[in-house]
Design a protein around this motif. Structure first.
Motif, PDB file in Angstrom:
ATOM      1  N   VAL A 258     -30.370 -61.972 -92.303  1.00 37.61           N
ATOM      2  CA  VAL A 258     -31.627 -61.834 -93.029  1.00 37.61           C
ATOM      3  C   VAL A 258     -32.343 -60.588 -92.514  1.00 37.61           C
ATOM      4  O   VAL A 258     -32.451 -60.382 -91.307  1.00 37.61           O
ATOM      5  CB  VAL A 258     -32.514 -63.091 -92.845  1.00 37.61           C
ATOM      6  CG1 VAL A 258     -33.691 -63.053 -93.804  1.00 37.61           C
ATOM      7  CG2 VAL A 258     -31.695 -64.343 -93.059  1.00 37.61           C
TER       8      VAL A 258
ATOM      9  N   LYS B  64     -35.859 -58.804 -92.365  1.00 35.41           N
ATOM     10  CA  LYS B  64     -37.256 -59.222 -92.543  1.00 35.41           C
ATOM     11  C   LYS B  64     -38.230 -58.123 -92.131  1.00 35.41           C
ATOM     12  O   LYS B  64     -38.171 -57.616 -91.010  1.00 35.41           O
ATOM     13  CB  LYS B  64     -37.533 -60.476 -91.701  1.00 35.41           C
ATOM     14  CG  LYS B  64     -36.557 -61.626 -91.967  1.00 35.41           C
ATOM     15  CD  LYS B  64     -36.917 -62.885 -91.190  1.00 35.41           C
ATOM     16  CE  LYS B  64     -37.960 -63.689 -91.938  1.00 35.41           C
ATOM     17  NZ  LYS B  64     -38.231 -64.997 -91.259  1.00 35.41           N
TER      18      LYS B  64
ATOM     19  N   GLY C 237     -48.640 -62.626 -94.001  1.00 39.25           N
ATOM     20  CA  GLY C 237     -47.639 -63.534 -94.542  1.00 39.25           C
ATOM     21  C   GLY C 237     -47.376 -63.243 -96.014  1.00 39.25           C
ATOM     22  O   GLY C 237     -47.900 -62.279 -96.578  1.00 39.25           O
ATOM     23  N   GLY C 238     -46.559 -64.110 -96.629  1.00 37.40           N
ATOM     24  CA  GLY C 238     -46.234 -63.932 -98.037  1.00 37.40           C
ATOM     25  C   GLY C 238     -45.203 -62.848 -98.262  1.00 37.40           C
ATOM     26  O   GLY C 238     -45.054 -62.337 -99.372  1.00 37.40           O
ATOM     27  N   ARG C 239     -44.451 -62.502 -97.201  1.00 33.43           N
ATOM     28  CA  ARG C 239     -43.505 -61.391 -97.319  1.00 33.43           C
ATOM     29  C   ARG C 239     -42.360 -61.717 -98.263  1.00 33.43           C
ATOM     30  O   ARG C 239     -41.861 -60.853 -98.979  1.00 33.43           O
ATOM     31  CB  ARG C 239     -42.942 -61.037 -95.928  1.00 33.43           C
ATOM     32  CG  ARG C 239     -43.978 -60.511 -94.977  1.00 33.43           C
ATOM     33  CD  ARG C 239     -43.464 -60.601 -93.568  1.00 33.43           C
ATOM     34  NE  ARG C 239     -43.063 -61.974 -93.245  1.00 33.43           N
ATOM     35  CZ  ARG C 239     -42.321 -62.322 -92.208  1.00 33.43           C
ATOM     36  NH1 ARG C 239     -41.866 -61.388 -91.404  1.00 33.43           N
ATOM     37  NH2 ARG C 239     -42.021 -63.584 -91.991  1.00 33.43           N
ATOM     38  N   GLY C 240     -41.928 -62.988 -98.218  1.00 30.36           N
ATOM     39  CA  GLY C 240     -40.799 -63.412 -99.055  1.00 30.36           C
ATOM     40  C   GLY C 240     -41.050 -63.074-100.516  1.00 30.36           C
ATOM     41  O   GLY C 240     -40.213 -62.452-101.176  1.00 30.36           O
TER      42      GLY C 240
ATOM     43  N   VAL D 280     -38.404 -60.142 -97.371  1.00 30.47           N
ATOM     44  CA  VAL D 280     -37.412 -60.989 -96.689  1.00 30.47           C
ATOM     45  C   VAL D 280     -36.185 -61.067 -97.595  1.00 30.47           C
ATOM     46  O   VAL D 280     -36.276 -61.578 -98.715  1.00 30.47           O
ATOM     47  CB  VAL D 280     -37.949 -62.419 -96.447  1.00 30.47           C
ATOM     48  CG1 VAL D 280     -36.874 -63.295 -95.809  1.00 30.47           C
ATOM     49  CG2 VAL D 280     -39.199 -62.397 -95.577  1.00 30.47           C
TER      50      VAL D 280
ATOM     51  N   GLY E 163     -28.438 -65.611 -90.592  1.00 29.27           N
ATOM     52  CA  GLY E 163     -28.821 -66.494 -91.697  1.00 29.27           C
ATOM     53  C   GLY E 163     -28.539 -67.951 -91.361  1.00 29.27           C
ATOM     54  O   GLY E 163     -27.595 -68.256 -90.635  1.00 29.27           O
ATOM     55  N   GLN E 164     -29.364 -68.840 -91.878  1.00 29.29           N
ATOM     56  CA  GLN E 164     -29.224 -70.264 -91.556  1.00 29.29           C
ATOM     57  C   GLN E 164     -28.913 -71.083 -92.809  1.00 29.29           C
ATOM     58  O   GLN E 164     -29.277 -70.698 -93.911  1.00 29.29           O
ATOM     59  CB  GLN E 164     -30.530 -70.788 -90.930  1.00 29.29           C
ATOM     60  CG  GLN E 164     -30.965 -70.040 -89.687  1.00 29.29           C
ATOM     61  CD  GLN E 164     -29.922 -70.094 -88.578  1.00 29.29           C
ATOM     62  OE1 GLN E 164     -29.318 -71.136 -88.324  1.00 29.29           O
ATOM     63  NE2 GLN E 164     -29.690 -68.947 -87.935  1.00 29.29           N
TER      64      GLN E 164
ATOM     65  N   ILE F 229     -29.989 -73.855 -94.792  1.00 26.54           N
ATOM     66  CA  ILE F 229     -31.226 -74.632 -94.893  1.00 26.54           C
ATOM     67  C   ILE F 229     -31.007 -75.908 -95.693  1.00 26.54           C
ATOM     68  O   ILE F 229     -30.589 -75.870 -96.848  1.00 26.54           O
ATOM     69  CB  ILE F 229     -32.336 -73.798 -95.573  1.00 26.54           C
ATOM     70  CG1 ILE F 229     -32.558 -72.488 -94.797  1.00 26.54           C
ATOM     71  CG2 ILE F 229     -33.633 -74.615 -95.660  1.00 26.54           C
ATOM     72  CD1 ILE F 229     -33.573 -71.572 -95.413  1.00 26.54           C
TER      73      ILE F 229
ATOM     74  N   GLU G   2     -36.987 -77.266 -96.139  1.00 24.08           N
ATOM     75  CA  GLU G   2     -38.026 -76.414 -95.565  1.00 24.08           C
ATOM     76  C   GLU G   2     -39.285 -77.246 -95.338  1.00 24.08           C
ATOM     77  O   GLU G   2     -39.826 -77.844 -96.263  1.00 24.08           O
ATOM     78  CB  GLU G   2     -38.345 -75.230 -96.489  1.00 24.08           C
ATOM     79  CG  GLU G   2     -37.160 -74.311 -96.704  1.00 24.08           C
ATOM     80  CD  GLU G   2     -37.542 -72.916 -97.224  1.00 24.08           C
ATOM     81  OE1 GLU G   2     -38.742 -72.614 -97.356  1.00 24.08           O
ATOM     82  OE2 GLU G   2     -36.620 -72.133 -97.479  1.00 24.08           O
TER      83      GLU G   2
ATOM     84  N   MET H 266     -42.584 -71.321 -99.341  1.00 25.28           N
ATOM     85  CA  MET H 266     -43.453 -70.240 -99.785  1.00 25.28           C
ATOM     86  C   MET H 266     -44.638 -70.690-100.642  1.00 25.28           C
ATOM     87  O   MET H 266     -45.492 -69.890-100.972  1.00 25.28           O
ATOM     88  CB  MET H 266     -42.619 -69.177-100.494  1.00 25.28           C
ATOM     89  CG  MET H 266     -41.642 -68.504 -99.523  1.00 25.28           C
ATOM     90  SD  MET H 266     -40.950 -66.989-100.176  1.00 25.28           S
ATOM     91  CE  MET H 266     -39.581 -67.585-101.131  1.00 25.28           C
TER      92      MET H 266
ATOM     93  N   ASN I 267     -43.660 -71.738 -90.858  1.00 24.66           N
ATOM     94  CA  ASN I 267     -43.439 -72.047 -92.259  1.00 24.66           C
ATOM     95  C   ASN I 267     -42.411 -71.096 -92.853  1.00 24.66           C
ATOM     96  O   ASN I 267     -42.725 -69.960 -93.119  1.00 24.66           O
ATOM     97  CB  ASN I 267     -44.743 -71.946 -93.048  1.00 24.66           C
ATOM     98  CG  ASN I 267     -44.544 -72.380 -94.494  1.00 24.66           C
ATOM     99  OD1 ASN I 267     -43.743 -73.275 -94.756  1.00 24.66           O
ATOM    100  ND2 ASN I 267     -45.236 -71.739 -95.415  1.00 24.66           N
ATOM    101  N   PRO I 268     -41.190 -71.538 -93.020  1.00 31.35           N
ATOM    102  CA  PRO I 268     -40.747 -72.912 -92.862  1.00 31.35           C
ATOM    103  C   PRO I 268     -40.198 -73.231 -91.468  1.00 31.35           C
ATOM    104  O   PRO I 268     -39.648 -72.375 -90.799  1.00 31.35           O
ATOM    105  CB  PRO I 268     -39.611 -73.002 -93.879  1.00 31.35           C
ATOM    106  CG  PRO I 268     -39.011 -71.629 -93.862  1.00 31.35           C
ATOM    107  CD  PRO I 268     -40.164 -70.679 -93.621  1.00 31.35           C
TER     108      PRO I 268
ATOM    109  N   LEU J 191     -38.002 -70.964 -88.596  1.00 31.08           N
ATOM    110  CA  LEU J 191     -37.444 -69.848 -89.359  1.00 31.08           C
ATOM    111  C   LEU J 191     -38.470 -68.735 -89.528  1.00 31.08           C
ATOM    112  O   LEU J 191     -38.133 -67.594 -89.804  1.00 31.08           O
ATOM    113  CB  LEU J 191     -36.981 -70.348 -90.732  1.00 31.08           C
ATOM    114  CG  LEU J 191     -35.834 -69.556 -91.328  1.00 31.08           C
ATOM    115  CD1 LEU J 191     -34.611 -69.614 -90.454  1.00 31.08           C
ATOM    116  CD2 LEU J 191     -35.494 -70.041 -92.718  1.00 31.08           C
ATOM    117  N   ASP J 192     -39.737 -69.091 -89.381  1.00 26.24           N
ATOM    118  CA  ASP J 192     -40.797 -68.085 -89.428  1.00 26.24           C
ATOM    119  C   ASP J 192     -41.739 -68.408 -88.269  1.00 26.24           C
ATOM    120  O   ASP J 192     -41.715 -69.536 -87.747  1.00 26.24           O
ATOM    121  CB  ASP J 192     -41.532 -68.161 -90.780  1.00 26.24           C
ATOM    122  CG  ASP J 192     -42.449 -66.956 -91.012  1.00 26.24           C
ATOM    123  OD1 ASP J 192     -42.421 -66.018 -90.190  1.00 26.24           O
ATOM    124  OD2 ASP J 192     -43.186 -66.961 -92.017  1.00 26.24           O
TER     125      ASP J 192
END
Ligand code: GDP
Ligand code: MN
Length: 386
Positions: free
Chosen positions: A44, A46, A52-55, A60, A101-102, A104, A107, A131, A199-200, A212-213
């Motif tokens: 991943v 990043k 925040g809110g990057r995804g 991300v 990477g995981q 998931i 979340e 998100m 989160n998450p 994860l974050d």
């Protein structure tokens, strides 16, 4: 003081809070090297910014090959990332974090923060992590569990279990989650955090839990006893004018109007912003030079405000108590001489040595308008900008 995700995760690891394997990267080459070291895909990529809110903003992304890592890293480094937390101007991305990477399974949401009303740390947890957590908070707040921790008792076993059951974790994940939350609480208290948010928090298919974050905010008033944390400060992420002001112990916040303010005392500064608004203008900043400012501090305050291109007029509102009016006036005159004032300046000054202060301002060649009281000052400043 905020820190980056990669820094927060390094601290988490020291407190045995599980995080994926990852490495910060400051160039495309470093990103590719970091991905090679992961020894598998996906990885991943990043963007590291203090928001925040990057995804959702494209900060991300998953990569399945080294070429993809290279492409994504070159796209992200130098991009202006706009998220719902950055405002429309966005943030320039200068750093990346490369993570393994995981897988998931689910979340979840987990955070700790200071609750002033109960003077305790509150744990917030929700099954609906990811998100869209803001929407969960707005529409289905009952799906967020809150647990208050007594500061003297510390976190208790039943509280760990309540959080775990509330998240509907499978029994096999309960123990790992309990120790994660207990360690997170230790981290929060030991470092005087004001917020720790994961989160998450993910549940993997083999019943592992993992951050994860990571979002961490430290109480700036307690940083004097955490000198090691100060090294984590990233001035790139702060408003350059606010950084400059903090070097002189000035309490300064950049705003978007066009009336610059210099005021002594936070309460008076708030009141001054209100009267500016009421008179139909908008403040360009909040600047509290403090009760006992030196003339040098005043000089720096004035210089910083005049360097701000949005500022079309300056309102000086001083109540001379510990800060004497003559000391203040000397600072203003010095700063004006050095910087050259091209905008109108309205001064309202009262208090200790006010006559001497007024004389210093009058004897200077500065083009200053005096105001007789607060509402007169507001009218004059509004007339100057409108
Ligand atoms: P934020 O948008 O700034 O909060 O950034 P996050 O670090 O929370 O990442 C946003 C989203 O990216 C997460 O909610 C995940 O859905 C996804 N994501 C992040 N890391 C991974 C990963 O290792 N694997 C997968 N499949 N998705 C990930
Ligand atoms: Mn997140």
């Amino acid at each position: 003081m905020k820190i980056h995700e990669y820094q927060a995760k390094q601290l988490f690891a020291q407190y045995q809070v599980p995080v994926p394997e990852g490495k910060p990267a400051f160039s495309v080459e470093e990103a590719v090297d970091a991905a090679k070291a992961m020894g598998g895909f996906p990885v991943v990529v990043k963007a590291q910014i203090h928001a925040g809110g990057r995804g959702k903003g494209g900060g991300v992304k998953l990569a399945h090959s080294l070429e993809e890592v290279q492409d994504l890293a070159s796209q992200m480094l130098g991009m202006t990332l706009v998220t719902h937390q950055t405002g429309p101007a966005g943030r320039l991305v200068k750093k990346l974090f490369i993570e393994a990477g995981q897988q998931i399974e689910k979340e979840l949401y987990l955070s700790l923060l200071m609750d002033r009303a109960t003077a305790s740390v509150v744990i917030m947890a929700s099954r609906d992590g990811g998100m869209d957590i803001e929407e969960v908070a707005a529409k289905t707040p009952e799906r967020i569990i809150k647990i208050h921790v007594d500061p003297l008792m510390g976190i208790q076993g039943y509280q760990l279990r309540r959080a775990g059951f509330g998240l509907e974790l499978p029994p096999a994940a309960m123990k790992a989650f309990s120790s994660l939350l207990a360690n997170l609480y230790k981290f929060f208290v030991a470092n005087d955090c004001s917020l720790v948010e994961i989160n998450p928090l993910i549940l993997t298919s083999d019943h592992q839990v993992m951050a994860l974050d990571a979002k961490v905010d430290f109480d700036s008033n307690a940083l004097f006893r955490h000198k090691d944390l100060l090294a984590l400060r990233d001035l790139d992420e702060e408003d350059p004018m606010e950084v400059e002001a903090s070097r002189y112990n000035l309490n300064y916040i950049n705003l978007d109007g066009n009336v610059g303010n210099i005021v002594n005392g936070a309460g008076l500064a708030m009141a001054t912003m209100d009267i500016i608004k009421k008179a139909g203008a908008t403040p360009a900043n909040f600047m509290d030079v403090g009760g006992g400012a030196s003339s040098e501090q005043v000089e720096n305050a004035f210089r910083i405000i005049l360097a701000d291109k949005k500022v079309k007029a300056v309102l000086i509102n001083i109540f001379g108590g510990i800060l004497r009016c003559d000391v203040f006036a000397k600072g203003v005159v010095e700063a004006a001489k050095k910087t050259g004032v091209t905008v109108p300046v309205v001064v309202r000054m009262e208090g200790t040595n006010v006559d001497e202060g007024r004389r210093i301002l009058a004897d200077s060649t500065l083009n200053l308008t005096s105001a007789s009281d607060l509402s007169d000052a507001a009218k004059k400043i509004a007339a100057a900008v409108n």
